[in-house]
Design an enzyme around this catalytic site. Structure first.
Site, PDB file in Angstrom:
ATOM      1  N   CYS A  73       6.015   3.144  -6.826  1.00  0.00           N
ATOM      2  CA  CYS A  73       4.153   3.679  -8.295  1.00  0.00           C
ATOM      3  C   CYS A  73       4.011   4.137  -9.369  1.00  0.00           C
ATOM      4  O   CYS A  73       3.564   3.714 -10.466  1.00  0.00           O
ATOM      5  CB  CYS A  73       3.881   4.504  -7.185  1.00  0.00           C
ATOM      6  SG  CYS A  73       5.101   6.338  -7.079  1.00  0.00           S
ATOM      7  N   GLY A  88       3.989   4.211   5.072  1.00  0.00           N
ATOM      8  CA  GLY A  88       4.951   4.314   4.324  1.00  0.00           C
ATOM      9  C   GLY A  88       6.233   5.369   3.719  1.00  0.00           C
ATOM     10  O   GLY A  88       5.235   6.626   4.196  1.00  0.00           O
TER      11      GLY A  88
END
Length: 419
Positions: A58, A195
């Site tokens: 991310c 996840g």
């Protein structure tokens, strides 16, 4: 480290972009899911690149590998993402040889993380290395570098308090919820996506909110059920997503989709709804903010949350940097050794040829020639000679390159680059 450790004429590069200059939207353009990573690696192999790893989280997307020019790696990234070369050039970084090595050490040790001391990246680097190795794209240099970065990361974790307390984005999200939602233990919390970030967030939610009304939804239901079983939580079908969103006070989205999975058309609730989007690319459409009572928080904002614990960690940065330099020095010694290993190997082979020729002569001259004793003595002498040369080449008082050239010239050696 001027020259290659891969094919002749190639250099080691680290190219990529991170939270430091690229916002969440741009990072989303360059994010790689598992399929895209595999495609990139296969394309690299097809274009003759011999060693390369790729990571996409991310907070950053990076490629570490050997190339004649960094554009080869940049092209691989742009070919397999929505990102363009123009976008990349505005926000990216390119490091070469020593700087690339130093960069990987800082990233893997949590010093370059958006939240200082977040060590999640090291497991992602190791996973990326395993995938490259499986595809035959991990040479000795890059494998050793990953090993040494892992070693530095472990030492920093064990010898400093730079990672004391929870440090990840998942903790920051729970920290935000605790500070901004009253009576959180009695609110309805929906976690959409299980996840790695989703799992970590779930664990932090259970641990810190004391809430027993947490519901999980994942496109693949059995994944959600595995996590729910661990914490005794409720799981609902993906088909129930809209209904569950409208029952919720807090919605945490941590899916891995390439496009938004939640928009304002899914929301009909009249009560306040806090939405935390922990996904890259963004998985919650900005249009949800058109709705009254809906608050949208993205992970870039969450990552800026600092508390006294994080401030305290900064005091350990010098110690962490000392550890990195220590391990990096060990890696550089290995590199130097690897540089002269082909010459030492060639020297040993030349001496073994001398030995073989001389033993043939002595065998013919001496009737009761002691083969075993002659082998033992000559092999011991050869080992001592090669050890002396190796110690000389490690000595910092002498130029390794000049010594190598002299040894090659004196013994008329032809060295292989595949040592």
């Amino acid at each position: 480290m001027n020259q290659n450790h891969g094919s002749r004429g190639t250099y080691f590069y680290a190219i990529g972009l991170s939270y430091k200059k690229a916002d969440a939207e741009i990072r989303g353009h360059f994010s790689l899911d598992d399929t895209a990573k595999l495609n990139l690696l296969n394309q690299a192999k097809a274009t003759g690149i011999e060693s390369l790893i790729v990571t996409s989280t991310c907070n950053r997307t990076e490629i570490y590998g050997f190339a004649e020019h960094p554009f080869q790696l940049i092209k691989l990234l742009c070919d397999n993402t929505k990102g363009t070369v123009d976008e990349f050039q505005k926000v990216a970084y390119v490091y070469k040889t020593k700087e690339a090595i130093s960069h990987m050490f800082r990233v893997g040790s949590g010093l370059d993380s958006q939240i200082l001391g977040d060590f999640e990246i090291i497991s992602q680097l190791k996973t990326s290395a395993k995938l490259s190795k499986k595809l035959g794209l991990l040479d000795t240099f890059l494998e050793r570098l990953i090993t040494m970065v892992t070693q530095a990361s472990k030492r920093i974790k064990n010898e400093t308090e730079i990672s004391s307390g929870a440090t990840s984005v998942s903790f920051a999200s729970v920290h935000y919820i605790l500070n901004n939602v009253a009576d959180i233990s009695n609110k309805n919390i929906l976690l959409f996506g299980t996840g790695k970030i989703g799992r970590n967030t779930c664990e932090n939610l259970v641990k810190h909110t004391k809430n027993e009304q947490i519901t999980l939804i994942n496109r693949t239901k059995d994944k959600a059920e595995r996590i729910a079983g661990k914490f005794n939580l409720l799981v609902k079908d993906y088909a129930n997503l809209q209904e569950e969103i409208n029952n919720s006070d807090v919605l945490v989205v941590a899916t891995g989709a390439q496009n938004p999975t939640v928009d304002k058309h899914l929301i009909q609730t009249k009560k306040p709804l806090l939405i935390l989007d922990l996904s890259i690319p963004k998985n919650v459409h900005e249009n949800v903010t058109d709705l009254e009572g809906v608050t949208l928080i993205h992970l870039d904002y969450l990552s800026q949350i600092t508390d006294a614990t994080l401030e305290k960690r900064k005091a350990y940065i010098p110690v962490a940097e000392t550890i990195i330099e220590d391990v990096k020095k060990e890696f550089n010694v290995w590199l130097e050794t690897r540089k002269f290993a082909p010459t030492i190997k060639a020297l040993k082979n030349k001496l073994l040829d001398f030995k073989s020729a001389e033993l043939d002569v002595q065998r013919k001259k001496i009737s009761d020639f002691n083969e075993a004793q002659a082998e033992l003595i000559s092999n011991n002498i050869i080992q001592k000679i090669t050890n002396h040369f190796a110690h000389h080449l490690k000595d910092e008082d002498f130029s390794t390159n000049e010594s190598l050239e002299l040894i090659k010239k004196v013994f008329q050696l032809e060295t292989s680059t595949n040592a």
